[in-house]
Design an enzyme around this catalytic site. Structure first.
Site, PDB file in Angstrom:
ATOM      1  CB  VAL A 549      -1.089  -0.075   1.197  1.00 59.82           C
ATOM      2  CG1 VAL A 549      -1.843   1.710   1.111  1.00 59.82           C
ATOM      3  CG2 VAL A 549      -2.007  -1.392   1.267  1.00 59.82           C
ATOM      4  N   GLY A 550       1.172   2.627  -1.256  1.00 63.67           N
ATOM      5  CA  GLY A 550       1.830   3.810  -0.782  1.00 63.67           C
ATOM      6  C   GLY A 550      -0.153   4.277  -1.087  1.00 63.67           C
ATOM      7  N   GLY A 551       1.492   5.671  -0.959  1.00 64.91           N
ATOM      8  CA  GLY A 551       0.205   6.818  -0.650  1.00 64.91           C
ATOM      9  C   GLY A 551      -0.711   7.310  -1.528  1.00 64.91           C
ATOM     10  CG  PHE A 552       0.544   4.899  -5.247  1.00 64.86           C
ATOM     11  CD1 PHE A 552       0.972   5.897  -4.692  1.00 64.86           C
ATOM     12  CD2 PHE A 552      -0.902   4.656  -5.535  1.00 64.86           C
ATOM     13  CE1 PHE A 552       1.544   4.149  -4.910  1.00 64.86           C
ATOM     14  CE2 PHE A 552       0.658   2.953  -5.218  1.00 64.86           C
ATOM     15  CZ  PHE A 552       1.444   3.580  -4.670  1.00 64.86           C
ATOM     16  N   GLY A 553      -2.457   4.834  -3.186  1.00 66.11           N
ATOM     17  CA  GLY A 553      -3.538   3.303  -3.603  1.00 66.11           C
ATOM     18  C   GLY A 553      -2.174   2.609  -3.107  1.00 66.11           C
ATOM     19  CE  LYS A 569       3.480   1.496  -6.707  1.00 67.41           C
ATOM     20  NZ  LYS A 569       4.290   3.051  -7.241  1.00 67.41           N
ATOM     21  CG  ASP A 665      10.175   7.968   1.212  1.00 67.33           C
ATOM     22  OD1 ASP A 665      11.037   8.036   1.621  1.00 67.33           O
ATOM     23  OD2 ASP A 665       8.854   7.089   0.600  1.00 67.33           O
TER      24      ASP A 665
END
Ligand SMILES: *[C@@H]1O[C@H](CO)[C@@H](O)[C@H](O)[C@H]1NC(C)=O
Ligand SMILES: *[C@@H]1O[C@H](CO)[C@@H](O)[C@H](O)[C@H]1NC(C)=O
Ligand SMILES: *[C@@H]1O[C@H](CO)[C@@H](O)[C@H](O)[C@H]1NC(C)=O
Ligand SMILES: *[C@@H]1O[C@H](CO)[C@@H](O)[C@H](O)[C@H]1NC(C)=O
Ligand SMILES: *[C@@H]1O[C@H](CO)[C@@H](O)[C@H](O)[C@H]1NC(C)=O
Ligand SMILES: *[C@@H]1O[C@H](CO)[C@@H](O)[C@H](O)[C@H]1NC(C)=O
Ligand SMILES: *[C@@H]1O[C@H](CO)[C@@H](O)[C@H](O)[C@H]1NC(C)=O
Ligand SMILES: *[C@@H]1O[C@H](CO)[C@@H](O)[C@H](O)[C@H]1NC(C)=O
Ligand SMILES: CC(=O)N[C@H]1CO[C@H](CO)[C@@H](O)[C@@H]1O
Length: 870
Positions: A549-553, A569, A665
């Site tokens: 899971v990342g910031g965008f989805g 993604k 990052d």
């Protein structure tokens, strides 16, 4: 270019796979064959350029492909996809007996550099193999180029016009730096090529500093300051001695082609075992005993006439001085003090009354003598070497010669080919002086014209070196490649991006999205996926398929129709940050291609869906192999290799693309591992392209990895990534989270605590106990040194990621060499089956291709890395 060394390549039959194995199992690289007198070169880079596989020669030497030598040589791997790297499959046009090395070539359309680690300075053999293979789009016969080391010009305006000649060039250069580079520089509108390269240590004792000057009989001092090209190396009176029978992988030709009066020459030989070496002077490294065990002598009939010289003539290039080394060993006399003879070089006396008995005090004992023949003494384009009876003295009327080597010496321009220096400066008689002479002669009336002429010369003059230097400076690593194509397309994309107001709606205007898809289609970088296909691939975005899971989805594991596994993604339309990261990532990844960056396979932009499709990384994030899971732990070597891969990815980001890119990052969860544990940097959602030196921007990144300077100043530079990478390095060494709130306060932050412990000499308490015993202390030292520098408070004090990479590779070499020393059985037993499974796994991670290259990586490593073992 002269006629030197043409066709010196020795015949080799095609090695089949079966042979590969037998050679591998039952014989060992040259040094082992030579037994006691062997020399194992601390540096031993053998490269078969342009090949996809490694190439095993009949003598057991293994030439690695320059594609998969990445663990040894740093690569800007962008080149892999380039048109410059061409595999040529034309075995038919080559003589069947030729070395397999000539069957592939690499072509460079721009200045390109191979860079080598040099763990031990000193003399190096540099051997180059050329053959102009036929090729659909490049006529290699027309290639004109130069080849240089850091200091020496090896070839200038060079071309191989004869496609029935295999060209082999051999050089001896002195290297005093920890890096050595070999540059291929095409002339304007041309290109360069190379079939194979050897960069191998030569014995330190090979060239002593002094020799006898033939013309003056004085002493010539300072030989170690010259570079040499081997013009001839003859085993007189005997057969060819191939590289695997020599102590330093040299080839010795038979002398017959150069003997002017072969009818007067008789050969003598004794068993090689009977040759002795004196306490001082000749050693097996100077020449193997098989050279001394054969000789030419006068035929009986000629001896009685007393007036005959044994003579050899070798064509050489004028305007260079030559080092001539003559090898003698009295294998013809019955007792001492019988043999006296004269030695001539270009009809000048080299030695009169040479008395081997007094030189060696014994028969069958090796002796050699070095002469320097001045350029001015070579008037006819050849060197004649003669030995003849000394009529004034008693003893047997005979003369012998066992071997001779002729080496061209570098000139005032530090060149072995022409008068241009590595910087392109002309060192010959000044052309401007000539012009001035003309001016004086013709008189003032023509002065203006002449001045114009001078001006033109000056202009051309200035242009030349700069133009040739500029080329491409993406990186100092192996095989840089032009990013020109990328750039031009990038700029068009950029402009379309700024003209479309991307953020005006949820996913940007239709216009900008079209621009994106247009970009993809024109570049062929990615594929457009219909949303339905991605639904199918993920079983309609099944929650069970979520792998991250990342910031965008969310990220899903999907399987395409052809069975390819991919990571998918899917953007979360409700997150503004998600959208930004999403577009940043698409933007970044579409211009980046590198072996150590996760690559984008394609995308989908069917409103409102925006989905990115990546290659699937089977072994997941690096972190889960360090702690917090039950996966087996990684060895030190594997960890080093992964860090090196990640550093390479970052190095490419910082230096490889049109603009420098800061990842922002860097952390162990953003370093992913493929099925072979090859590291790839991922997640470019926060990345920034740097337009100017510094970018002021809202602080983003991950807690625990964040550069304190960036945090304070909000000035973003590449050095912020370096800081984060330093934290990663300690995380890898210690295998604990970078922030661990449960621990006592001073221990919470890994970076702070580890530096504190290190300063107190307590670092060992922090190291992952599972591997601490297997880490070589030198390797650890180098590694910690590198990591520590990354954590400097001020960015300017931190090394570049390229330097960090360099040090990590060095640490890996140290680890490698240590394991070779401590586990000699690994080296002598074959490296395939008798190793423990752990080690074998490590080798898989080195091999970048799936074609079984790991088999030979082991041996090659042992050759390269074993520099402590001498
Ligand atoms: C190796 O060479 C050294 C001297 O060069 C000699 O003392 C030693 O006995 C040799 N060893 C073997 C195994 O031949
Ligand atoms: C590379 O080597 C593998 C196995 O050694 C072989 O199957 C393959 O055909 C080779 N590829 C090329 C291009 O020679
Ligand atoms: C080279 O070409 C021949 C036929 O011309 C083919 O049989 C062979 O497989 C090719 N080898 C490689 C490595 O492509
Ligand atoms: C090329 O080399 C071959 C053999 O070395 C020689 O016979 C031939 O004359 C050469 N051709 C040219 C154009 O130099
Ligand atoms: C070459 O190497 C020798 C020792 O290996 C060193 O003494 C000498 O100074 C070197 N010469 C140059 C020009 O670097
Ligand atoms: C041998 O060669 C030298 C130098 O070329 C010459 O001076 C001498 O006369 C020659 N000796 C004989 C016997 O031809
Ligand atoms: C050698 O140098 C001289 C003067 O520098 C020049 O005239 C001559 O052409 C050169 N010879 C060759 C073969 O390059
Ligand atoms: C190439 O890069 C190096 C280091 O990055 C730099 O020192 C050098 O000036 C550059 N050369 C050119 C021609 O840009
Ligand atoms: C705008 C632009 O320069 N597009 C180029 C992108 O690259 C492809 C092939 O590399 C060219 O065909 C396009 O012209």
């Amino acid at each position: 270019m002269g006629g030197e060394n043409k066709g010196a390549a020795k015949p080799q039959a095609v090695s089949s796979l079966c042979l590969v194995f037998s050679v591998f199992l039952f014989s060992f690289p040259n040094s082992a064959l030579a037994g006691n007198s062997s020399f194992s070169p601390p540096i031993n880079y053998l490269i078969d350029c342009g090949s996809t596989n490694q190439t095993v020669l009949q003598d057991g030497r293994i030439f690695k492909s320059d594609h998969d030598s990445t663990s040894l040589l740093s690569t800007n791997e962008e080149v892999q996809a380039s048109v410059d790297s061409v595999n040529l499959n034309v075995s038919s046009s080559l003589p069947p007996s030729s070395l397999p090395l000539y069957r592939t070539a690499r072509i460079f359309s721009e200045k390109s550099t191979y860079t080598f680690h040099i763990p031990k300075t000193g003399p190096l053999w540099v051997r180059l193999y050329f053959f102009p293979l036929p090729h659909a789009s490049y006529d290699l016969k027309s290639a004109v180029f130069s080849v240089q080391t850091d200091r020496i010009v090896l070839l200038h305006d060079f071309s191989v016009r004869n496609d029935s000649t295999l060209l082999f060039k051999e050089y001896l250069v002195n290297v005093s730096d920890s890096r050595f580079s070999l540059k291929f520089m095409p002339n304007e509108n041309s290109f360069a090529f190379i079939n194979a390269i050897e960069v191998v240590s030569a014995p330190d004792t090979l060239i002593s500093d002094s020799a006898t000057t033939v013309s003056t009989h004085g002493e010539f001092k300072g030989l170690s300051h010259y570079a040499f090209q081997i013009s001839y190396r003859l085993n007189v009176g005997g057969p060819q001695i191939p590289p695997n029978e020599d102590t330093s992988s040299r080839n010795w030709e038979p002398d017959n082609p150069y003997n002017i009066f072969p009818d007067g020459t008789g050969d003598a030989s004794v068993p090689a075992k009977s040759i002795k070496y004196p306490e001082t002077g000749a050693t097996p490294l100077i020449a193997p005993s098989s050279v001394y065990a054969t000789a030419a002598q006068l035929k009986d009939a000629q001896v009685s006439e007393h007036n005959f010289n044994l003579s050899w003539r070798m064509n050489v290039e004028s305007n260079y001085s030559y080092l001539i080394r003559m090898h003698f060993c009295d294998i013809v006399s019955k007792s001492l003090n019988q043999l006296y003879f004269n030695v001539y070089i270009n009809e000048m006396e080299g030695v009169s009354d040479l008395d081997l008995s007094s030189e060696t005090k014994a028969l069958s004992t090796a002796f050699y003598k070095d002469f320097v023949l001045d350029a001015s003494a070579i008037t006819k384009g050849y060197i004649t070497v003669q030995v003849g009876v000394d009529n004034l003295l008693q003893g047997t009327k005979n003369a012998i010669l066992n071997g001779v080597e002729v080496m061209k010496m570098s000139n005032v321009a530090n060149s072995l080919d022409g008068l241009f220096t590595v910087d392109g400066k002309y060192m010959g008689p000044s052309s401007i002086t000539n012009v001035l002479k003309i001016v004086a002669a013709v008189g003032l009336g023509l002065a203006a014209t002449a001045m114009l002429f001078i001006a033109m010369i000056c202009i051309r003059w200035r242009k030349r070196p700069q133009g040739s230097d500029k080329g491409n400076n993406i990186s100092s690593w192996l095989l840089p490649l032009s990013s020109a194509k990328c750039k031009s397309n990038l700029s068009s994309y950029k402009s379309s991006k700024s003209s479309g107001s991307r953020r005006s709606s949820k996913f940007g205007s239709r216009k900008s999205k079209n621009a994106i898809s247009g970009y993809f289609t024109t570049n062929g970088i990615g594929r457009f996926f219909p949303f339905s296909e991605l639904q199918q691939a993920t079983k309609n975005f099944d929650e069970n398929a979520v792998i991250g899971v990342g910031g965008f989805g969310k990220v899903y594991l999907g399987t395409l129709e052809d069975g390819t596994k991919v990571a998918i993604k899917r953007g979360n339309p409700s997150s503004e940050q998600g959208i930004n990261e999403f577009t940043t990532e698409l933007d970044m990844l579409s211009k980046l291609r590198h072996r150590h960056l996760v690559s984008l396979i394609g995308f989908c932009d069917e409103d409102p869906e925006m989905v990115l499709v990546y290659e699937y990384m089977a072994n997941g994030p690096f972190r889960s192999h360090l702690y917090g899971s039950n996966l087996p732990h990684l060895s030190w070597k594997q960890r080093l290799e992964i860090c090196i891969g990640a550093a390479r990815g970052l190095h490419y980001l910082h230096t490889g693309a049109a603009q420098s890119i800061i990842h922002r990052d860097v952390k162990t969860t953003n370093i992913l591992l493929d099925e072979n544990f090859v590291a790839k940097v991922s997640d470019f959602g926060l990345s920034k392209a740097v337009e100017k030196a510094y970018v002021s921007t809202a602080v983003k990144g991950s807690f625990g990895y964040l550069d304190p300077e960036y945090y304070r100043s909000q000035q973003l530079t590449e050095k912020s990534d370096v800081y984060s990478f330093g934290v990663v390095l300690f995380e890898v060494l210690c295998a604990r989270p970078v922030i661990c709130p449960k621990l006592p306060r001073e221990e919470v932050n890994l970076a702070d605590w580890v530096m504190h412990q290190h300063q107190r000499g307590m670092l060992h308490t922090m190291i992952d106990p599972r591997i601490i015993d297997t880490i070589n202390s030198e390797s650890l030292k180098k590694y910690v040194e590198a990591a520590e520098k990354c954590l400097h408070d001020h960015g300017v004090d931190r090394p570049s990621i390229g330097d960090v990479l360099w040090n990590l590779e060095y640490a890996l070499q140290l680890q490698e060499s240590a394991s070779q020393i401590h586990a000699p059985e690994d080296k002598s037993a074959n490296c395939i089956d008798f190793r423990n499974p752990d080690d074998r796994k490590e080798d898989h991670s080195i091999a970048s291709t799936s074609d079984g290259a790991d088999l030979t990586d082991v041996t090659l490593f042992s050759q390269i890395a074993n520099f402590q073992g001498r």
